[in-house]
Design an enzyme around this catalytic site. Sequence first.
Site, short mmCIF file in Angstrom:
data_model
loop_
_atom_site.label_atom_id
_atom_site.label_comp_id
_atom_site.label_asym_id
_atom_site.label_seq_id
_atom_site.Cartn_x
_atom_site.Cartn_y
_atom_site.Cartn_z
N ASP A 140 0.18 6.13 -7.10
CA ASP A 140 -0.79 7.24 -7.04
C ASP A 140 -0.33 8.35 -7.99
O ASP A 140 0.68 9.01 -7.73
CB ASP A 140 -0.89 7.80 -5.62
CG ASP A 140 -1.58 6.83 -4.67
OD1 ASP A 140 -2.11 5.83 -5.16
OD2 ASP A 140 -1.58 7.07 -3.45
N HIS A 173 1.42 11.15 -2.37
CA HIS A 173 0.17 10.97 -1.63
C HIS A 173 -0.59 12.29 -1.67
O HIS A 173 -0.15 13.29 -1.08
CB HIS A 173 0.48 10.55 -0.19
CG HIS A 173 -0.70 9.97 0.53
ND1 HIS A 173 -1.61 9.14 -0.06
CD2 HIS A 173 -1.13 10.11 1.81
CE1 HIS A 173 -2.52 8.77 0.80
NE2 HIS A 173 -2.27 9.35 1.95
N GLU A 214 -3.69 4.35 -9.27
CA GLU A 214 -4.73 5.24 -8.75
C GLU A 214 -4.62 6.54 -9.54
O GLU A 214 -3.71 7.35 -9.31
CB GLU A 214 -4.54 5.47 -7.25
CG GLU A 214 -5.74 6.14 -6.62
CD GLU A 214 -5.66 6.14 -5.10
OE1 GLU A 214 -5.83 7.23 -4.52
OE2 GLU A 214 -5.40 5.09 -4.51
N GLU A 232 1.46 -0.13 -5.58
CA GLU A 232 0.51 0.95 -5.81
C GLU A 232 1.22 2.19 -6.35
O GLU A 232 2.31 2.55 -5.87
CB GLU A 232 -0.22 1.30 -4.51
CG GLU A 232 -1.31 2.33 -4.71
CD GLU A 232 -2.08 2.62 -3.43
OE1 GLU A 232 -3.11 3.30 -3.52
OE2 GLU A 232 -1.65 2.17 -2.35
N HIS A 289 0.85 -1.19 0.00
CA HIS A 289 0.00 0.00 0.00
C HIS A 289 0.89 1.25 0.00
O HIS A 289 1.88 1.30 0.71
CB HIS A 289 -0.89 0.00 1.25
CG HIS A 289 -1.68 1.27 1.44
ND1 HIS A 289 -1.41 2.17 2.43
CD2 HIS A 289 -2.72 1.78 0.73
CE1 HIS A 289 -2.25 3.19 2.36
NE2 HIS A 289 -3.06 2.98 1.34
N ASN A 290 0.54 2.23 -0.84
CA ASN A 290 1.34 3.46 -0.95
C ASN A 290 2.83 3.12 -1.00
O ASN A 290 3.63 3.58 -0.19
CB ASN A 290 1.05 4.41 0.22
CG ASN A 290 -0.31 5.08 0.09
OD1 ASN A 290 -0.98 4.94 -0.94
ND2 ASN A 290 -0.73 5.79 1.11
#
Length: 920
Positions: free
Chosen positions: A338, A351, A385, A336, A306-307
């Site tokens: 973003d 983020h 994302e 991931e 995650h992240n």
Amino acid sequence: MQAGSQMIKLKGKSKALVRLFYLDEHKSCIRWRPSRKHERAKITIDSIHEVCEGMRTEVFRRFANNNFDPNCCFSIYHGDHVESLDLVSTNGEEARTWITGLKYLLAGISDEDSLAKSGLFQFVQIVCACFLTSCCKWLRQTFSEADKNGDGNLSIGEVLQLLHKLNVNLPKQKVREMFQEADTDENQGSLTFDEFCTFYKMISTRRDLYLLMITYNNHKEHMDLNDLQRFLENEQKMVNVTKDYCKMIINQFEPCSENQTHMVLGIDGFTNYMRSPAGDIFNPEHYQVNQDMTQPLTNYYIASSHNTYLTGDQLLSQSRVDMYAYVLQAGCRCVEVDCWDGPDGEPIVHHGYTLTSKILFKDVIETINKYAFAKTQYPVILSIENHCTVPQQKKMAQYLMEVLQDKLDLSNINVNESRRLPSPEVLKGKVLVKGKKLPANIDADAEEGDVSDEDSGEEDEEEEQQINGDCVSKSVQSNDSLCFMQIFFRRRKTMRLSRALSDLVKYTKSVRVHDIETQAYVCSWQVSSLNESLTNQILQLKPAQLVRFNQRQLLRVYPSNYRVDSSNFNPQPFWNAGCHLVALNYQTEGRMLQLNRAKFAVNGNCGYVLKPKCMCKGAFNPMLEDPLPGHRKSQLVLKIISGQQLPKPKDSMLGDRGEIIDPFVEVEIIGLPVDCNKQQTRVVDDNGFNPMWEETLVYTLHMPQIALVRFMVWDHDPIGRDFIGQRTIAFKSMMPGYRHVYLEGMEEASIFVHVAINDITGKVTFIRFFSLLRSHLSLSLFLNLDSTPVLSRRMNDPDTPSSKDSPFKGRRSQSVPRRHPPLPPNTPHHIRKDFLNQYPLPQCSYSTTNNSVPNNHNLTESESSSLSSLDSLDLSTLPSRFPDNQQQTMGTLQREMNALFEQKMLEIRCHSPLFFGDES
């Protein structure tokens, strides 16, 4: 490098410190001076993840006076949190020397990993040889650190300080006697390194191993080939143990040349063997891929991050491309990204709506391309994302196609018309893009179109807040699916999506969860994402439906946005429900990441672990007290025998000068809710060097296929306890017999255990029968009764087709209690490798037909009727503790336990009114 180099160490945005950096004499760590950390100012070679040339880190980019020559700059990424040591050398040649030298040392370690792929037997030989070398290095390093004045000798004062550091509590007079006995040269009053090795041998000779050895050698001072063969077969549950294999052990581990000549193993050689990876609790076969990899992706757990780009918390930490290299090399298969609009038309990764630093999307993709398949060839999932505008989405698609090239090409993947997902085997070397996809009704010539904003991780938190507590409560009581599905209600938004980016998505289309009971029946080519809180609520309300949902399509579970510190949730409940992509913050070391490592270590750390059959097909409810009715349960019997060289807690106020520890061991089972259990041993006062516990812990597991076993060592304190170390292992990866459990990340520190696993049937287990007798008769003798390791288990999951090709074929254990003589062993498995034909690899004896303790007289389910049920029990029908023809081949603990068991059961039967009819 060992001579040392003056280099500038960058710290923060403006601090530049001149230090002397050098490689220590054992080539095991980089040190520098001066430093306020003194001896702790070091970086071990095996903690280094990567050495990068040039000014690539955030520290270099942000440094105020950034006018260094790039040829003189390099960075070392190291440690659990992937910190960077940023250095500037005086010239480019010196920097090149350090970069090349460090990469050479790292390659030396990784070469052993690659050699492991050539065969399990050769792998064990290599690792065992490395173990002996590392022991010698550890002794030399310990000697050097104890030699405070640097004269190459240890005085009695320096030895006493060292013993306190090692948690050895011996009377000073006894230490002086051993010191004088070891001090044999002309320079009396000090120990050379060789004399120190003799002294260390005196204090470290293992009583537990010595007693175990003399049990098999008829009280001689050594074990011959027959003794060693019997020990490996009877205690370690190995089959096909040849004399040649026993000779190999003696040649490799016996330090005495005279013993080698006579082909016998003394206590030093036996200790070396038992302390080597050959005596480790982890199954060596699991260092390689050993499961069936040809099933659909929905049948696997997939290691997920995650992240991924963050190095710390979710608000202020740095974003680094190196984190992708770190997690991919750690076995992660889903990362991931973003994506946001950046300056100059370049998409960036960070983020959103926080103060985290930004990195270029292109740099991220280049790093993924470089490291995606460095450790394993199984597919990588890119979880995109997407917050970018269409022009920058096109740039993203361009970079993906230019950099990843044929890794994105899925045209040659043949999938049948059922629209099921392909297997990891078919997708080897491929990168799957997870993201939104344009609907089929949009004009094929349109370069962009509108899609619903169904996969925004941030907005799922809003979704969580919209849950009506009354509705959830009512749905539990009334099973009203309409009310329950209001949990998924959200205000739908739309966004523009580029055709170029949409076309890269095939099997992993991002979709919102709208109905867990009906979704994905037509097509499995989709992935849904839910935060931990929402998934947990679904798990509590409709666990069986969630399992069914996970049989049809992929589900990703990620941490709540409220975890701003990048902490991790417990992944086990979601694994219990068959959730595939349980995404964790890899930058945050701790219990949850340790569970994740143990989970995926079971299949060669390739990032994919096959789910149990009941989770892949059919109905299954992980929340029930008996989730698999009619199936055999497993009984784990763990004897915690002793500890070795347990250090002081890391956060000890006085460090090595602190008081000697009072250790105890805690063992926890982590699995289905009904299986979770935690037990601990007594406390041993003032002994961290060789504490003895000799205690047995017994656990019952309904579903051992997904259970983890966590060993923890604590230091008892009057006001609490301090954590010393841990090791977490998948239940399926545990080896039977006498094993060492090495604490993770610690040199030499271990606990010595005996492992036995038994299959049990019926509603009441044999162990529960004992507990009922305890409660009704108040027999304190059972409180101190050592349960005996008696049975063994399968090494491979019987659901795994590849297990039939495993060299670890099983037969009944010779120490298993039976009511009938044992069946003849299976014929030796044909080993394909030539060198294995020359030295057949001993195999663990796991039963081909599950051994069980039958329960012919089931107690009723109600506790209130248990007493009356006991009246009709006939102990003569219980299985004999050993068959007549087995007494000579039983293990040491088995023989001791048999006599005690028969004696106590006879006493109970003769004196207890529970075994007589009601005369009133």
